[in-house]
Design a protein around this motif. Structure first.
Motif, PDB file in Angstrom:
ATOM      1  N   PHE A 137       0.678  -0.894  -0.101  1.00 18.39           N
ATOM      2  CA  PHE A 137      -0.095   0.020   0.012  1.00 18.39           C
ATOM      3  C   PHE A 137       1.083   1.311  -0.539  1.00 18.39           C
ATOM      4  N   ARG A 138       0.357   2.772  -0.855  1.00 15.67           N
ATOM      5  CA  ARG A 138       0.651   3.881  -0.477  1.00 15.67           C
ATOM      6  C   ARG A 138      -0.274   5.013  -0.409  1.00 15.67           C
ATOM      7  N   GLU A 139      -0.226   5.792   0.749  1.00 15.12           N
ATOM      8  CA  GLU A 139      -1.271   6.972   1.172  1.00 15.12           C
ATOM      9  C   GLU A 139      -0.471   7.641   0.528  1.00 15.12           C
ATOM     10  N   TRP A 140      -1.816   8.749  -0.019  1.00 14.91           N
ATOM     11  CA  TRP A 140      -1.180   9.415  -0.650  1.00 14.91           C
ATOM     12  C   TRP A 140      -0.650  11.155  -0.153  1.00 14.91           C
ATOM     13  N   ALA A 141       0.317  11.391  -0.958  1.00 11.73           N
ATOM     14  CA  ALA A 141       0.913  12.713  -0.702  1.00 11.73           C
ATOM     15  C   ALA A 141       0.968  13.774  -1.782  1.00 11.73           C
ATOM     16  N   PHE A 142       1.107  14.689  -1.273  1.00 13.18           N
ATOM     17  CA  PHE A 142       1.440  15.432  -2.247  1.00 13.18           C
ATOM     18  C   PHE A 142       2.687  15.661  -3.369  1.00 13.18           C
ATOM     19  N   THR A 143       3.319  15.388  -2.308  1.00 14.31           N
ATOM     20  CA  THR A 143       4.941  15.223  -2.703  1.00 14.31           C
ATOM     21  C   THR A 143       4.968  14.050  -3.462  1.00 14.31           C
ATOM     22  N   GLY A 144       5.471  13.915  -4.586  1.00 19.83           N
ATOM     23  CA  GLY A 144       5.452  12.835  -5.346  1.00 19.83           C
ATOM     24  C   GLY A 144       3.823  11.651  -5.697  1.00 19.83           C
ATOM     25  N   GLY A 145       3.028  12.797  -5.767  1.00 19.31           N
ATOM     26  CA  GLY A 145       1.984  12.354  -5.606  1.00 19.31           C
ATOM     27  C   GLY A 145       1.616  11.767  -7.167  1.00 19.31           C
ATOM     28  N   GLY A 146       2.211  12.270  -8.307  1.00 20.00           N
ATOM     29  CA  GLY A 146       2.208  11.712  -9.485  1.00 20.00           C
ATOM     30  C   GLY A 146       2.505  10.656  -9.975  1.00 20.00           C
ATOM     31  N   MET A 147       3.833   9.854  -8.899  1.00 19.05           N
ATOM     32  CA  MET A 147       4.913   9.323  -9.451  1.00 19.05           C
ATOM     33  C   MET A 147       3.834   7.608  -9.254  1.00 19.05           C
ATOM     34  N   SER A 148       4.206   6.375 -10.017  1.00 16.16           N
ATOM     35  CA  SER A 148       3.901   5.208  -9.592  1.00 16.16           C
ATOM     36  C   SER A 148       4.602   4.329 -10.204  1.00 16.16           C
ATOM     37  N   TYR A 149       5.073   2.966  -9.330  1.00 15.93           N
ATOM     38  CA  TYR A 149       6.518   2.087  -9.685  1.00 15.93           C
ATOM     39  C   TYR A 149       5.517   0.999  -9.960  1.00 15.93           C
ATOM     40  N   PHE A 150       5.886   0.188 -10.303  1.00 14.56           N
ATOM     41  CA  PHE A 150       5.656  -1.414 -10.674  1.00 14.56           C
ATOM     42  C   PHE A 150       6.082  -2.116  -9.730  1.00 14.56           C
ATOM     43  N   ILE A 151       5.531  -3.208  -8.890  1.00  7.84           N
ATOM     44  CA  ILE A 151       6.739  -3.708  -7.999  1.00  7.84           C
ATOM     45  C   ILE A 151       6.831  -5.456  -8.103  1.00  7.84           C
ATOM     46  N   THR A 152       7.612  -6.140  -7.635  1.00  3.10           N
ATOM     47  CA  THR A 152       8.433  -7.381  -8.472  1.00  3.10           C
ATOM     48  C   THR A 152       8.711  -8.706  -6.955  1.00  3.10           C
ATOM     49  N   GLU A 153       8.253  -9.437  -7.420  1.00  2.00           N
ATOM     50  CA  GLU A 153       8.776 -10.377  -6.099  1.00  2.00           C
ATOM     51  C   GLU A 153      10.163 -11.099  -7.045  1.00  2.00           C
ATOM     52  N   ASP A 154      10.517 -10.870  -7.204  1.00  2.00           N
ATOM     53  CA  ASP A 154      12.349 -11.180  -7.378  1.00  2.00           C
ATOM     54  C   ASP A 154      12.364 -10.967  -8.758  1.00  2.00           C
ATOM     55  N   THR A 155      11.913 -11.897  -9.944  1.00  2.00           N
ATOM     56  CA  THR A 155      12.005 -11.186 -11.009  1.00  2.00           C
ATOM     57  C   THR A 155      11.265 -10.924 -11.607  1.00  2.00           C
ATOM     58  N   LYS A 174       0.857   4.193  -6.372  1.00  2.00           N
ATOM     59  CA  LYS A 174       0.366   4.611  -7.241  1.00  2.00           C
ATOM     60  C   LYS A 174      -0.387   5.699  -5.770  1.00  2.00           C
ATOM     61  N   ALA A 175      -0.016   6.759  -5.754  1.00  2.00           N
ATOM     62  CA  ALA A 175      -0.509   7.347  -4.590  1.00  2.00           C
ATOM     63  C   ALA A 175      -1.820   7.117  -4.211  1.00  2.00           C
ATOM     64  N   GLY A 176      -2.021   6.843  -2.943  1.00  2.00           N
ATOM     65  CA  GLY A 176      -3.029   6.049  -2.527  1.00  2.00           C
ATOM     66  C   GLY A 176      -4.094   5.148  -3.068  1.00  2.00           C
ATOM     67  N   SER A 177      -3.401   4.214  -3.195  1.00  2.00           N
ATOM     68  CA  SER A 177      -3.264   2.707  -3.334  1.00  2.00           C
ATOM     69  C   SER A 177      -2.755   2.274  -2.180  1.00  2.00           C
ATOM     70  N   TYR A 178      -3.956   0.497  -2.670  1.00  2.00           N
ATOM     71  CA  TYR A 178      -3.190  -0.988  -2.489  1.00  2.00           C
ATOM     72  C   TYR A 178      -3.522  -1.817  -2.824  1.00  2.00           C
ATOM     73  N   PHE A 179      -3.055  -2.793  -3.000  1.00  2.00           N
ATOM     74  CA  PHE A 179      -3.079  -4.155  -3.513  1.00  2.00           C
ATOM     75  C   PHE A 179      -2.394  -5.498  -2.853  1.00  2.00           C
ATOM     76  N   TYR A 194      -8.179  -0.133  -4.197  1.00  2.00           N
ATOM     77  CA  TYR A 194      -7.751  -1.257  -4.699  1.00  2.00           C
ATOM     78  C   TYR A 194      -7.753  -0.919  -6.321  1.00  2.00           C
ATOM     79  N   ILE A 195      -6.332  -0.715  -6.537  1.00  2.00           N
ATOM     80  CA  ILE A 195      -5.879  -1.883  -8.492  1.00  2.00           C
ATOM     81  C   ILE A 195      -4.795  -2.925  -8.228  1.00  2.00           C
ATOM     82  N   ARG A 196      -5.697  -3.031  -9.789  1.00  2.00           N
ATOM     83  CA  ARG A 196      -4.638  -4.437  -9.611  1.00  2.00           C
ATOM     84  C   ARG A 196      -4.153  -4.589 -11.163  1.00  2.00           C
ATOM     85  N   LEU A 197      -2.997  -4.900 -11.438  1.00  2.00           N
ATOM     86  CA  LEU A 197      -2.444  -4.897 -13.100  1.00  2.00           C
ATOM     87  C   LEU A 197      -4.103  -5.223 -13.941  1.00  2.00           C
ATOM     88  N   ALA A 198      -3.686  -4.768 -14.760  1.00  2.00           N
ATOM     89  CA  ALA A 198      -4.648  -4.826 -15.796  1.00  2.00           C
ATOM     90  C   ALA A 198      -3.903  -5.950 -16.674  1.00  2.00           C
TER      91      ALA A 198
END
Length: 169
Positions: A49-67, A74-79, A144-148
C-alpha cells in the motif's frame, strides 16, 4: 567542444540507464470490490500500500517479486498478493531501487508500505515492512488496484487512439 559533447553524452547515458518503465494509466484497473486474498496452509498474503501525499503524488511504480511484476503502487492505492513460501525479494524501481526481502511463511499475512523519497531526476521508491495496525489505519483512504490484463491494456490503447483521432478532427 569535446567537453560539451562528452557532457551531453554522459547526460543521455544517465537518462537511458536510470529510467525504469513507469506505469501508465492503462497498466492498472481500479476495483470497486477488491478480491478476498487470504493466507492459507499453502500460501501467505501480502498487502502492498501507499498513502496519498502531495509530494510525489504523480509518481507510480511497479512492484516485483524476485523478477516477476506482481502489481503497482500509485499514491492512494493498495493491492494484495498471494505468495508462495520461501525467501522472496519485493522491489520497486524508478531512478533508484528499493527492496524488502521476506522469508514468507504459509498462513502468514505481511504488509509492505510504499512511499516516495527525494530523487535527482525522479522520486525514489521506498518500501518497508510494517504492521497490520498501520495498514488498517491507512486502508479506508486507499483504492484497490490491480494490474490490467493484456486484453485490458489493448482496449485502453484502442480507446485512447480513437479519442485522440476524434480530437484532431
Amino acid at each position: 567542444m569535446k567537453k560539451l559533447l562528452s557532457f551531453g553524452s554522459a547526460v543521455i547515458l544517465i537518462l537511458l540507464v536510470g529510467c525504469a518503465k513507469m506505469p501508465l494509466r492503462g497498466d492498472y484497473v481500479e476495483e470497486k470490490a477488491p478480491p478476498q486474498i487470504q493466507a492459507n496452509e499453502n500460501m501467505a498474503a501480502i498487502y502492498f500500500f501507499r498513502e496519498w501525499a502531495f509530494t510525489g503524488g504523480g509518481m507510480s511504480y511497479f512492484i516485483t517479486e524476485d523478477t516477476k511484476t506482481i502489481g503497482l503502487l500509485k499514491a492512494g492505492s493498495y493491492f494484495a498478493f498471494q505468495a508462495t513460501p520461501g525467501k522472496h525479494t519485493y522491489s520497486a524501481e524508478t531512478e533508484a531501487r528499493s527492496s524488502v526481502t521476506l522469508d514468507v511463511q504459509p498462513g502468514q499475512v505481511y504488509f509492505i508500505e510504499g512511499g516516495i523519497g527525494m530523487g535527482f531526476w525522479a522520486g525514489r521508491p521506498q518500501l518497508a515492512e510494517v504492521t497490520k495496525p498501520i495498514f488498517d489505519k491507512a486502508k479506508p483512504d486507499l483504492k484497490y488496484i490491480r494490474l490490467a490484463t493484456p486484453e485490458e491494456v489493448q482496449q485502453f490503447k484502442e480507446k485512447e487512439k480513437s479519442n485522440n483521432a476524434g480530437a484532431s478532427l
